[in-house]
Design a protein around this motif. Sequence first.
Motif, mmCIF file in Angstrom:
data_model
loop_
_atom_site.group_PDB
_atom_site.id
_atom_site.type_symbol
_atom_site.label_atom_id
_atom_site.label_comp_id
_atom_site.label_asym_id
_atom_site.label_seq_id
_atom_site.Cartn_x
_atom_site.Cartn_y
_atom_site.Cartn_z
ATOM 1 N N LYS A 42 37.032 -26.886 1.209
ATOM 2 C CA LYS A 42 38.045 -27.008 0.326
ATOM 3 C C LYS A 42 38.074 -28.031 -0.686
ATOM 4 C CE LYS A 42 41.629 -25.898 3.978
ATOM 5 N NZ LYS A 42 40.832 -25.228 4.864
ATOM 6 N N ALA A 43 37.125 -28.939 -0.502
ATOM 7 C CA ALA A 43 36.889 -30.046 -1.633
ATOM 8 C C ALA A 43 35.986 -29.313 -2.840
ATOM 9 C CB ALA A 43 35.897 -31.173 -1.049
ATOM 10 N N GLY A 44 35.295 -28.493 -2.572
ATOM 11 C CA GLY A 44 34.675 -27.448 -3.608
ATOM 12 C C GLY A 44 35.420 -26.826 -4.354
ATOM 13 N N LYS A 45 36.497 -26.399 -3.429
ATOM 14 C CA LYS A 45 37.658 -25.320 -4.139
ATOM 15 C C LYS A 45 38.418 -26.191 -5.145
ATOM 16 C CE LYS A 45 40.555 -21.336 -3.181
ATOM 17 N NZ LYS A 45 41.183 -20.370 -2.059
ATOM 18 N N ILE A 46 38.772 -27.208 -4.721
ATOM 19 C CA ILE A 46 39.679 -27.923 -5.481
ATOM 20 C C ILE A 46 39.108 -28.543 -6.735
ATOM 21 C CG2 ILE A 46 41.084 -30.408 -5.630
ATOM 22 C CD1 ILE A 46 41.210 -29.871 -2.414
ATOM 23 N N LEU A 47 37.800 -28.875 -6.712
ATOM 24 C CA LEU A 47 36.860 -29.503 -7.824
ATOM 25 C C LEU A 47 36.650 -28.110 -8.975
ATOM 26 C CD1 LEU A 47 34.590 -31.565 -5.922
ATOM 27 C CD2 LEU A 47 36.223 -32.674 -7.557
ATOM 28 N N HIS A 48 36.523 -27.141 -8.301
ATOM 29 C CA HIS A 48 36.210 -25.806 -8.947
ATOM 30 C C HIS A 48 37.615 -25.476 -9.951
ATOM 31 C CE1 HIS A 48 34.803 -21.824 -10.294
ATOM 32 N NE2 HIS A 48 36.069 -21.492 -10.102
ATOM 33 N N TYR A 49 38.858 -25.581 -9.258
ATOM 34 C CA TYR A 49 40.134 -25.392 -9.845
ATOM 35 C C TYR A 49 40.463 -26.455 -10.786
ATOM 36 C CZ TYR A 49 44.325 -22.698 -10.110
ATOM 37 O OH TYR A 49 45.476 -21.823 -10.562
ATOM 38 N N TYR A 50 40.102 -27.718 -10.434
ATOM 39 C CA TYR A 50 40.490 -28.856 -11.370
ATOM 40 C C TYR A 50 39.294 -29.551 -11.635
ATOM 41 C CZ TYR A 50 45.193 -28.129 -9.693
ATOM 42 O OH TYR A 50 46.279 -27.479 -9.186
ATOM 43 N N PRO A 51 38.608 -29.019 -12.770
ATOM 44 C CA PRO A 51 37.263 -29.496 -13.239
ATOM 45 C C PRO A 51 37.450 -31.016 -13.879
ATOM 46 C CG PRO A 51 37.627 -27.925 -14.690
ATOM 47 C CD PRO A 51 38.719 -27.684 -13.458
ATOM 48 N N ASP A 52 38.565 -31.664 -14.141
ATOM 49 C CA ASP A 52 38.621 -32.909 -14.648
ATOM 50 C C ASP A 52 38.922 -33.849 -13.669
ATOM 51 O OD1 ASP A 52 41.105 -31.402 -14.014
ATOM 52 O OD2 ASP A 52 42.351 -32.883 -14.957
ATOM 53 N N LEU A 53 38.802 -33.494 -12.446
ATOM 54 C CA LEU A 53 38.962 -34.461 -11.136
ATOM 55 C C LEU A 53 37.482 -34.706 -10.830
ATOM 56 C CD1 LEU A 53 40.312 -35.601 -8.904
ATOM 57 C CD2 LEU A 53 40.242 -33.476 -7.550
ATOM 58 N N ASN A 54 37.346 -36.132 -11.128
ATOM 59 C CA ASN A 54 36.059 -36.584 -10.376
ATOM 60 C C ASN A 54 35.698 -36.496 -8.912
ATOM 61 O OD1 ASN A 54 33.895 -38.333 -10.291
ATOM 62 N ND2 ASN A 54 34.770 -40.251 -11.237
ATOM 63 N N ALA A 55 34.611 -35.892 -8.802
ATOM 64 C CA ALA A 55 34.223 -35.446 -7.304
ATOM 65 C C ALA A 55 33.878 -36.892 -6.541
ATOM 66 C CB ALA A 55 32.957 -34.603 -7.550
ATOM 67 N N GLU A 56 33.448 -37.720 -7.246
ATOM 68 C CA GLU A 56 32.948 -39.236 -6.441
ATOM 69 C C GLU A 56 34.267 -39.836 -5.885
ATOM 70 O OE1 GLU A 56 30.440 -43.283 -7.041
ATOM 71 O OE2 GLU A 56 30.861 -41.930 -8.885
ATOM 72 N N TRP A 57 35.215 -39.730 -6.791
ATOM 73 C CA TRP A 57 36.621 -40.376 -6.468
ATOM 74 C C TRP A 57 37.234 -39.537 -5.372
ATOM 75 C CZ3 TRP A 57 41.742 -38.609 -6.568
ATOM 76 C CH2 TRP A 57 42.723 -39.652 -6.389
ATOM 77 N N LEU A 58 37.086 -38.257 -5.472
ATOM 78 C CA LEU A 58 37.832 -37.353 -4.494
ATOM 79 C C LEU A 58 37.096 -37.643 -3.220
ATOM 80 C CD1 LEU A 58 39.873 -35.059 -3.599
ATOM 81 C CD2 LEU A 58 37.778 -33.530 -4.337
ATOM 82 N N LEU A 59 35.928 -37.653 -3.049
ATOM 83 C CA LEU A 59 35.243 -37.778 -1.966
ATOM 84 C C LEU A 59 34.950 -39.056 -1.337
ATOM 85 C CD1 LEU A 59 32.362 -35.225 -2.594
ATOM 86 C CD2 LEU A 59 34.383 -34.752 -1.457
ATOM 87 N N THR A 60 34.942 -40.201 -1.922
ATOM 88 C CA THR A 60 34.660 -41.538 -1.744
ATOM 89 C C THR A 60 35.667 -42.571 -2.044
ATOM 90 O OG1 THR A 60 33.354 -42.189 -3.406
ATOM 91 C CG2 THR A 60 32.074 -41.100 -2.038
ATOM 92 N N GLY A 61 36.304 -42.159 -3.067
ATOM 93 C CA GLY A 61 37.304 -43.191 -3.471
ATOM 94 C C GLY A 61 36.709 -44.153 -4.548
#
Length: 225
Positions: A42-61
């Motif tokens: 689900k995290a991968g799908k969100i990051l693919h749909y919203y590429p402006d979202l920072n993966a490090e922030w999403l996963l770790t804060g």
Amino acid sequence: MGATERVKEFIDHKGITRYKFCRQLGFSNKFLDNSSNMGTDKAGKILHYYPDLNAEWLLTGNGNMLKINTLTEEDIYYSQKKDSEDGNFNIPLYDISTAEGIKDLFGKNKNQVPLEYIGIPKITDCDGALYIAGNSMYPLLRSGDILAYKKINNPENIIWGEMYLIYISKDGDDFFFTRYIQQSDQDSFVRLVPQNSDYQPVEFPLSSIKAIALVKASIRINSQF
């Protein structure tokens, strides 16, 4: 705060309803009610749909919520006011409409004259800024937005997943793109990925990149008055 809570913070920032978010990604309406950490799928799908979202922030804060700085008119006003007072109006803004102009701008820049100089808070080490045309990165970017950039001297120093301005020459044809750059399954190729789903990703040989610049910030002017 878990990853699901950070997703809620992100969609609130984007002004997206939770119902619309879940519908767009095919998630259950109760997905955001679960306070536990989400799975990698689900995290991968969100990051693919919203590429402006920072993966490090999403996963770790850690880090910033967004990959790219998008400034409001108020930000720009106070930035210009402070820079003017400090004498730090130092980013040249260009209006380039031809591939040759882009190639020169990202190269030795012998012939391009800035329209003016702008200042952006918390953004350093920029070589310039320019207006973009086209809607391949919509809705994150739209035609007429300003992008501040840093020239990259060696295409092999590309940071995968970041947004770039790219000038490509291949088989006698010239192309200028604003795209995310990803690794290709083909050796010595790169994959250029748009934000707008109406556009398709394309792949080019790494050797066809004649000029490239990392996008460091975007500016959108919502009013002409």
